[in-house]
Design a protein around this motif. Sequence first.
Motif, short mmCIF file in Angstrom:
data_model
loop_
_atom_site.label_atom_id
_atom_site.label_comp_id
_atom_site.label_asym_id
_atom_site.label_seq_id
_atom_site.Cartn_x
_atom_site.Cartn_y
_atom_site.Cartn_z
N GLY A 131 0.82 -1.21 0.00
CA GLY A 131 0.00 0.00 0.00
C GLY A 131 0.85 1.26 0.00
N LEU A 132 1.90 1.26 0.82
CA LEU A 132 2.77 2.43 0.87
C LEU A 132 3.58 2.59 -0.41
CD1 LEU A 132 3.98 2.20 4.58
CD2 LEU A 132 2.38 3.86 3.62
N ALA A 133 3.99 1.46 -1.01
CA ALA A 133 4.71 1.55 -2.29
C ALA A 133 3.81 2.15 -3.36
CB ALA A 133 5.19 0.16 -2.72
N ALA A 134 2.54 1.75 -3.39
CA ALA A 134 1.59 2.33 -4.35
C ALA A 134 1.44 3.82 -4.10
CB ALA A 134 0.25 1.62 -4.25
N ALA A 135 1.29 4.20 -2.83
CA ALA A 135 1.11 5.60 -2.49
C ALA A 135 2.32 6.43 -2.90
CB ALA A 135 0.84 5.74 -0.99
N ILE A 136 3.52 5.92 -2.64
CA ILE A 136 4.75 6.66 -3.00
C ILE A 136 4.85 6.80 -4.51
CG2 ILE A 136 7.26 6.45 -3.02
CD1 ILE A 136 7.00 5.19 -0.19
N ALA A 146 2.47 9.47 -5.54
CA ALA A 146 2.94 10.78 -5.09
C ALA A 146 4.13 11.27 -5.94
CB ALA A 146 3.33 10.71 -3.62
N HIS A 147 5.00 10.33 -6.33
CA HIS A 147 6.11 10.70 -7.22
C HIS A 147 5.61 11.34 -8.50
CE1 HIS A 147 9.47 7.87 -5.53
NE2 HIS A 147 9.45 9.03 -4.93
N ALA A 148 4.45 10.89 -8.97
CA ALA A 148 3.90 11.41 -10.23
C ALA A 148 3.14 12.72 -10.03
CB ALA A 148 2.97 10.36 -10.85
N GLY A 149 3.08 13.20 -8.80
CA GLY A 149 2.42 14.47 -8.55
C GLY A 149 0.97 14.36 -8.13
N MET A 150 0.51 13.16 -7.81
CA MET A 150 -0.89 12.97 -7.43
C MET A 150 -1.03 13.07 -5.91
SD MET A 150 -3.43 9.78 -8.36
CE MET A 150 -3.60 10.26 -10.08
N ALA A 180 9.86 3.99 7.73
CA ALA A 180 10.64 4.81 6.81
C ALA A 180 9.86 5.14 5.55
CB ALA A 180 11.94 4.09 6.46
N MET A 181 9.10 4.15 5.04
CA MET A 181 8.29 4.41 3.84
C MET A 181 7.22 5.47 4.13
SD MET A 181 7.80 0.53 2.36
CE MET A 181 7.02 1.06 0.81
N ALA A 182 6.60 5.39 5.30
CA ALA A 182 5.58 6.37 5.67
C ALA A 182 6.18 7.76 5.81
CB ALA A 182 4.89 5.94 6.96
N SER A 183 7.36 7.82 6.42
CA SER A 183 8.02 9.12 6.58
C SER A 183 8.36 9.72 5.22
CB SER A 183 9.30 8.94 7.41
OG SER A 183 10.04 10.13 7.49
N TYR A 184 8.84 8.89 4.31
CA TYR A 184 9.17 9.39 2.97
C TYR A 184 7.90 9.83 2.24
CZ TYR A 184 10.97 9.56 -1.79
OH TYR A 184 11.30 9.96 -3.05
N LEU A 185 6.81 9.06 2.37
CA LEU A 185 5.56 9.46 1.74
C LEU A 185 5.10 10.82 2.25
CD1 LEU A 185 3.03 8.92 0.01
CD2 LEU A 185 2.07 7.70 1.99
N ARG A 186 5.19 11.04 3.54
CA ARG A 186 4.78 12.34 4.09
C ARG A 186 5.67 13.46 3.56
NH1 ARG A 186 4.35 9.05 9.06
NH2 ARG A 186 2.12 8.68 9.50
N SER A 187 6.95 13.15 3.33
CA SER A 187 7.84 14.19 2.79
C SER A 187 7.44 14.57 1.37
CB SER A 187 9.30 13.70 2.81
OG SER A 187 9.56 12.77 1.77
N LEU A 188 6.71 13.68 0.69
CA LEU A 188 6.21 13.96 -0.66
C LEU A 188 4.83 14.62 -0.64
CD1 LEU A 188 7.16 10.56 -2.38
CD2 LEU A 188 8.41 12.73 -2.52
N GLY A 189 4.30 14.87 0.56
CA GLY A 189 2.99 15.49 0.68
C GLY A 189 1.86 14.53 0.94
N GLY A 190 2.14 13.23 1.05
CA GLY A 190 1.11 12.25 1.30
C GLY A 190 0.58 12.31 2.72
N THR A 191 -0.63 11.80 2.91
CA THR A 191 -1.30 11.80 4.21
C THR A 191 -1.65 10.36 4.59
OG1 THR A 191 -2.26 13.97 3.78
CG2 THR A 191 -3.30 12.64 5.50
N ILE A 192 -1.51 10.03 5.87
CA ILE A 192 -1.88 8.71 6.37
C ILE A 192 -2.87 8.88 7.51
CG2 ILE A 192 -1.07 6.56 7.42
CD1 ILE A 192 1.67 7.09 6.14
N VAL A 193 -4.00 8.18 7.42
CA VAL A 193 -5.03 8.24 8.45
C VAL A 193 -5.22 6.84 9.01
CG1 VAL A 193 -7.42 8.82 8.98
CG2 VAL A 193 -6.19 10.11 7.20
#
Length: 478
Positions: free
Chosen positions: A18-23, A26-30, A226-239
């Motif tokens: 799930g986090l790999a999909a999210a990253i 997010a890399h693509a700007g979504m 670490a994956m979650a922290s990186y996702l947040r650095s890309l602007g992603g949100t986790i609930v």
Amino acid sequence: MSARPAGNAVVVGSGPNGLAAAITLAHAGMPVTVLEGAPGIGGGTRTEELTLPGFLHDVCSAVHPLAVASPFLATLPLHLHGLEWVYPEVQLAHPLDGGTAAILCRDIDETAAGLGADGAMYRRLMDPLSRQWDHLAPDLLAPLHFPRYPLQFALFGMKAVLPAMLFARLAFRAKPARALFTGMAAHSFLPLNQLLTAAFGLLLGSLGHTAGWPVAKGGSRAVTGAMASYLRSLGGTIVTDARITSVRELPPAQVVMLDVTARQLAELAGTLLPPRYRRRLQRYRYGPGVFKVDWALNGPIPWTAEGCRKAGTVHLGGTAEEVARGEQEVWRGVHPERPFVLLVQPSLLDSTRAPAGLHVGWAYCHVPNGSTFDMADRVEAQVERFAPGFRRLIIARHTRNCAGYERYDPNFIGGDINGGVQDLRQFLARPTLLSPYRTPLKGVYLCSSGTPPGGGVHGMCGYHAATAALQDQGYLEP
């Protein structure tokens, strides 16, 4: 890359896929929001104090050769977000009665030297795979497609498609090499007389030399942390604490990624799915479950074989024939008297796992899907068999059966931690043949271990699913 259309994504599930999909999205700007039903993130990569305060136990996965070797995870700066790998001196040990053990070391020559007359054959098998891993990995850890290096892929496939027991008998003459290979092949959760089981032995053996079999410092939670922290650095949100029981509950999104397996998709979407597709999901097969024991220990495990005392992972099952017999019994619905046990001793490598001078142990065996039978005595008897005096070291234990694992993570149906049987049929169609990630629902994709390449902490299922979504949505060229 074409102009980026406006849109957002929702990912259900915060395991590695799930986090790999999210990253990837997010890399693509979504803009991406991850919804996790549990109080904390991680799926199969959580770490908790299961026995006593100060003893950190990996709840599910513990050793991560595929994470280190993952073509996707290798591109992420996870070391900047707290992930540190710790490597054992011996990657894997497989003890035999009489006080000896076959060992897998990072160095192929050192491993081969310990296998006696079978050393030369072992080297001929593993050396090309190890040297070609960077070429093979993108094709092996992907859905069906024409490989980038077809000759290398075909040469691997000719060996990999064989049953593990047949391969071991053809390749090796003595008990140590056969046992080492079949123990690795038993990670398939399949009877070792089935086609494709040799692939697991070849893959995990070569990974021992290319990536190693490390643990994450502080526990497996560090991987998804670490994956979650990186996702947040890309602007992603986790609930968290956001359990979804129907796709109708999801917020509006251009893309929905579901880190769930086939049966859960059928339940989440229900009659929104075409009847034929829903029947296909309901026919998806789940394999054996696991029974797991975690120990707080008063000292290191007193193995008879020296190699086991230096190993991060130890396979307990005796000879190749004994391992195969136990795995076959599981598929017949029998609980083996002498189960094949996968054991990890992370505190030998990582002092953060237990108070000073004390240790933790992690072990599981395969059991029939849905089993509630208590295998603790049989698991501990296998440890005691190769480490006399082990039971005297136990301060506390925690056990979890198949039902407990399904409560822990709904993806583990009947205790199946692999997301479904990984035999030849479901290797080709996981859960469908031509479009494993796309569903009939517009903008809804599967990204779990129930899609190619299957179980393991590698994130490749999520990466490939998100890539398919980005192509469909116009973010990437097909």
